[in-house]
Design a protein around this motif. Structure first.
Motif, PDB file in Angstrom:
ATOM      1  N   HIS A  98       0.806  -1.221   0.000  1.00 24.34           N
ATOM      2  CA  HIS A  98       0.000   0.000   0.000  1.00 24.34           C
ATOM      3  C   HIS A  98       0.841   1.275   0.000  1.00 24.34           C
ATOM      4  O   HIS A  98       0.333   2.365   0.268  1.00 24.34           O
ATOM      5  CB  HIS A  98      -0.947  -0.005   1.204  1.00 24.34           C
ATOM      6  CG  HIS A  98      -2.060  -0.994   1.071  1.00 24.34           C
ATOM      7  ND1 HIS A  98      -1.897  -2.336   1.349  1.00 24.34           N
ATOM      8  CD2 HIS A  98      -3.344  -0.844   0.654  1.00 24.34           C
ATOM      9  CE1 HIS A  98      -3.031  -2.964   1.122  1.00 24.34           C
ATOM     10  NE2 HIS A  98      -3.920  -2.093   0.699  1.00 24.34           N
ATOM     11  N   GLY A  99       2.129   1.153  -0.286  1.00 22.16           N
ATOM     12  CA  GLY A  99       2.984   2.328  -0.404  1.00 22.16           C
ATOM     13  C   GLY A  99       3.367   2.964   0.916  1.00 22.16           C
ATOM     14  O   GLY A  99       3.863   4.090   0.941  1.00 22.16           O
ATOM     15  N   LEU A 100       3.171   2.245   2.016  1.00 17.39           N
ATOM     16  CA  LEU A 100       3.494   2.781   3.333  1.00 17.39           C
ATOM     17  C   LEU A 100       4.836   2.257   3.851  1.00 17.39           C
ATOM     18  O   LEU A 100       5.243   2.562   4.975  1.00 17.39           O
ATOM     19  CB  LEU A 100       2.374   2.454   4.323  1.00 17.39           C
ATOM     20  CG  LEU A 100       1.025   3.101   3.974  1.00 17.39           C
ATOM     21  CD1 LEU A 100      -0.069   2.586   4.887  1.00 17.39           C
ATOM     22  CD2 LEU A 100       1.110   4.634   4.041  1.00 17.39           C
ATOM     23  N   ALA A 101       5.503   1.475   3.043  1.00 16.23           N
ATOM     24  CA  ALA A 101       6.876   1.028   3.307  1.00 16.23           C
ATOM     25  C   ALA A 101       7.505   0.693   1.969  1.00 16.23           C
ATOM     26  O   ALA A 101       6.805   0.445   0.983  1.00 16.23           O
ATOM     27  CB  ALA A 101       6.897  -0.181   4.241  1.00 16.23           C
ATOM     28  N   ARG A 102       8.824   0.689   1.935  1.00 16.16           N
ATOM     29  CA  ARG A 102       9.518   0.334   0.695  1.00 16.16           C
ATOM     30  C   ARG A 102      10.743  -0.514   1.022  1.00 16.16           C
ATOM     31  O   ARG A 102      11.304  -0.425   2.118  1.00 16.16           O
ATOM     32  CB  ARG A 102       9.930   1.594  -0.076  1.00 16.16           C
ATOM     33  CG  ARG A 102      10.795   2.568   0.681  1.00 16.16           C
ATOM     34  CD  ARG A 102      11.243   3.730  -0.186  1.00 16.16           C
ATOM     35  NE  ARG A 102      11.868   4.775   0.618  1.00 16.16           N
ATOM     36  CZ  ARG A 102      11.292   5.947   0.898  1.00 16.16           C
ATOM     37  NH1 ARG A 102      10.100   6.232   0.428  1.00 16.16           N
ATOM     38  NH2 ARG A 102      11.932   6.834   1.643  1.00 16.16           N
ATOM     39  N   GLY A 103      11.128  -1.315   0.052  1.00 14.09           N
ATOM     40  CA  GLY A 103      12.234  -2.229   0.247  1.00 14.09           C
ATOM     41  C   GLY A 103      11.719  -3.646   0.381  1.00 14.09           C
ATOM     42  O   GLY A 103      10.589  -3.954  -0.001  1.00 14.09           O
ATOM     43  N   GLU A 104      12.541  -4.505   0.943  1.00  9.59           N
ATOM     44  CA  GLU A 104      12.171  -5.903   1.126  1.00  9.59           C
ATOM     45  C   GLU A 104      12.292  -6.266   2.600  1.00  9.59           C
ATOM     46  O   GLU A 104      13.321  -6.015   3.224  1.00  9.59           O
ATOM     47  CB  GLU A 104      13.084  -6.811   0.295  1.00  9.59           C
ATOM     48  CG  GLU A 104      12.704  -8.279   0.360  1.00  9.59           C
ATOM     49  CD  GLU A 104      13.601  -9.139  -0.512  1.00  9.59           C
ATOM     50  OE1 GLU A 104      13.430 -10.381  -0.485  1.00  9.59           O
ATOM     51  OE2 GLU A 104      14.480  -8.586  -1.204  1.00  9.59           O
ATOM     52  N   PHE A 105      11.226  -6.827   3.144  1.00 10.29           N
ATOM     53  CA  PHE A 105      11.244  -7.227   4.532  1.00 10.29           C
ATOM     54  C   PHE A 105      11.885  -8.604   4.654  1.00 10.29           C
ATOM     55  O   PHE A 105      11.389  -9.587   4.114  1.00 10.29           O
ATOM     56  CB  PHE A 105       9.813  -7.257   5.090  1.00 10.29           C
ATOM     57  CG  PHE A 105       9.727  -7.752   6.512  1.00 10.29           C
ATOM     58  CD1 PHE A 105      10.311  -7.048   7.543  1.00 10.29           C
ATOM     59  CD2 PHE A 105       9.051  -8.927   6.809  1.00 10.29           C
ATOM     60  CE1 PHE A 105      10.239  -7.502   8.851  1.00 10.29           C
ATOM     61  CE2 PHE A 105       8.960  -9.392   8.107  1.00 10.29           C
ATOM     62  CZ  PHE A 105       9.553  -8.672   9.136  1.00 10.29           C
ATOM     63  N   LYS A 106      12.996  -8.671   5.382  1.00  8.31           N
ATOM     64  CA  LYS A 106      13.707  -9.936   5.569  1.00  8.31           C
ATOM     65  C   LYS A 106      13.775 -10.338   7.040  1.00  8.31           C
ATOM     66  O   LYS A 106      14.601 -11.153   7.428  1.00  8.31           O
ATOM     67  CB  LYS A 106      15.114  -9.828   4.985  1.00  8.31           C
ATOM     68  CG  LYS A 106      15.133  -9.586   3.478  1.00  8.31           C
ATOM     69  CD  LYS A 106      16.564  -9.490   2.960  1.00  8.31           C
ATOM     70  CE  LYS A 106      16.581  -9.231   1.460  1.00  8.31           C
ATOM     71  NZ  LYS A 106      17.969  -9.081   0.944  1.00  8.31           N
ATOM     72  N   ALA A 107      12.900  -9.728   7.847  1.00  3.18           N
ATOM     73  CA  ALA A 107      12.734 -10.100   9.262  1.00  3.18           C
ATOM     74  C   ALA A 107      13.985  -9.870  10.103  1.00  3.18           C
ATOM     75  O   ALA A 107      14.227 -10.570  11.075  1.00  3.18           O
ATOM     76  CB  ALA A 107      12.271 -11.547   9.386  1.00  3.18           C
ATOM     77  N   ARG A 108      14.785  -8.882   9.702  1.00  5.02           N
ATOM     78  CA  ARG A 108      15.914  -8.500  10.540  1.00  5.02           C
ATOM     79  C   ARG A 108      16.075  -6.976  10.440  1.00  5.02           C
ATOM     80  O   ARG A 108      15.732  -6.370   9.414  1.00  5.02           O
ATOM     81  CB  ARG A 108      17.185  -9.222  10.122  1.00  5.02           C
ATOM     82  CG  ARG A 108      17.678  -8.923   8.729  1.00  5.02           C
ATOM     83  CD  ARG A 108      19.022  -9.599   8.450  1.00  5.02           C
ATOM     84  NE  ARG A 108      19.660  -9.039   7.286  1.00  5.02           N
ATOM     85  CZ  ARG A 108      19.543  -9.536   6.051  1.00  5.02           C
ATOM     86  NH1 ARG A 108      18.808 -10.615   5.834  1.00  5.02           N
ATOM     87  NH2 ARG A 108      20.181  -8.954   5.056  1.00  5.02           N
ATOM     88  N   PRO A 109      16.568  -6.328  11.482  1.00  5.06           N
ATOM     89  CA  PRO A 109      16.571  -4.866  11.508  1.00  5.06           C
ATOM     90  C   PRO A 109      17.514  -4.209  10.522  1.00  5.06           C
ATOM     91  O   PRO A 109      17.407  -3.000  10.276  1.00  5.06           O
ATOM     92  CB  PRO A 109      16.972  -4.545  12.959  1.00  5.06           C
ATOM     93  CG  PRO A 109      17.662  -5.763  13.453  1.00  5.06           C
ATOM     94  CD  PRO A 109      17.020  -6.914  12.748  1.00  5.06           C
ATOM     95  N   ASP A 110      18.432  -4.973   9.909  1.00  3.93           N
ATOM     96  CA  ASP A 110      19.351  -4.398   8.928  1.00  3.93           C
ATOM     97  C   ASP A 110      18.963  -4.765   7.498  1.00  3.93           C
ATOM     98  O   ASP A 110      19.790  -4.725   6.589  1.00  3.93           O
ATOM     99  CB  ASP A 110      20.781  -4.850   9.206  1.00  3.93           C
ATOM    100  CG  ASP A 110      20.958  -6.364   9.099  1.00  3.93           C
ATOM    101  OD1 ASP A 110      19.947  -7.084   9.013  1.00  3.93           O
ATOM    102  OD2 ASP A 110      22.123  -6.816   9.103  1.00  3.93           O
ATOM    103  N   ASP A 111      17.672  -5.098   7.294  1.00  2.22           N
ATOM    104  CA  ASP A 111      17.246  -5.514   5.947  1.00  2.22           C
ATOM    105  C   ASP A 111      17.033  -4.348   4.995  1.00  2.22           C
ATOM    106  O   ASP A 111      16.762  -4.537   3.813  1.00  2.22           O
ATOM    107  CB  ASP A 111      15.983  -6.369   6.018  1.00  2.22           C
ATOM    108  CG  ASP A 111      14.816  -5.671   6.730  1.00  2.22           C
ATOM    109  OD1 ASP A 111      14.878  -4.441   6.923  1.00  2.22           O
ATOM    110  OD2 ASP A 111      13.852  -6.373   7.101  1.00  2.22           O
ATOM    111  N   GLY A 112      17.145  -3.106   5.488  1.00  2.00           N
ATOM    112  CA  GLY A 112      17.002  -1.934   4.639  1.00  2.00           C
ATOM    113  C   GLY A 112      15.575  -1.478   4.420  1.00  2.00           C
ATOM    114  O   GLY A 112      15.343  -0.494   3.716  1.00  2.00           O
TER     115      GLY A 112
END
Length: 229
Positions: A98-112
């Motif tokens: 929904h455009g409220l986040a960008r990037g790729e979620f990889k379940a770790r805080p340094d995933d960008g």
């Protein structure tokens, strides 16, 4: 000193900061639980989990998402809300769609992963035993939720995930819980903001059918429609 003065309860300390310190002592049970897990898992975050902000900082936030509390092996381990457990898969996937986040979620805080116009926090900042904070802990941690809400000058909406987060948010906004009942897909006015509510995106709720992905997506469609007006 009078007998009444000797027996009077000590008032809770006033809290002005939106973020508790790493060794916050206000909830003894939670403080002791964290101390135990620091001994057991010293590489984990094991501290009050801070609010996750977008790159633009406080001024960029128009939506605040309020969860219940960090999961033991999720945010308590990683230090970022909804990171490391299933709830984050559904939440961040929906935010990205929904455009409220960008990037790729990889379940770790340094995933960008970066939030867009959105911040994420919890009603209770420390992991509670068995994922169940007690009433006094919820009330005490509201001393951080209040300034968290106030720190965003352009905030338009709050999404509360689950009934406990909803009730604590209503109180933080100065409303009465009886006048703002929780229901999935709810949309109410409180404290000058639009308060949305959803069942929590936990694995239990999705596995049991209490919350489906379609139900969750519909809530975010309503939120985006508001933010675009």
């Amino acid at each position: 000193m009078t007998a009444a003065a000797l027996t009077a309860p000590t008032p809770a300390p006033l809290v002005a900061s939106p973020e508790p310190g790493r060794d916050c002592p206000l909830c003894p049970r939670l403080h002791d639980f964290l101390a135990e897990w620091r001994r057991r898992e010293p590489s984990w975050f094991n501290a009050p989990v801070p609010t996750f902000l977008p790159p633009g900082g406080e001024d960029a936030v128009r939506l605040l998402i309020v969860g219940l509390a960090p999961g033991l092996r999720g945010a308590n381990r990683t230090g970022r809300p909804f990171t490391g457990d299933y709830a984050g898969d559904l939440l961040y996937g929906t935010l990205i769609a929904h455009g409220l986040a960008r990037g790729e979620f990889k379940a770790r805080p340094d995933d960008g992963l970066e939030l867009v116009q959105t911040a994420i926090t919890n009603a209770v900042r420390c992991v509670p035993p068995e994922n169940k904070p007690v009433g006094a802990e919820i009330a005490t941690c509201r001393t951080f939720l209040l300034p968290t809400i106030a720190r965003f000058p352009n905030l338009r909406a709050v999404l509360a995930l689950g009934s406990i987060a909803h009730q604590s948010t209503v109180r933080a906004l100065g409303g009465r819980v009886a006048a703002h009942p929780f229901r999935h897909g709810g949309q109410q006015q409180a404290g000058g903001l639009t308060l949305f509510s959803s069942y929590h995106c936990s694995r239990y709720n999705t596995n049991t059918g209490v919350l489906t992905e379609a139900m969750f997506v519909n809530v975010f469609r309503e939120i985006v429609a508001l933010l675009e007006r």
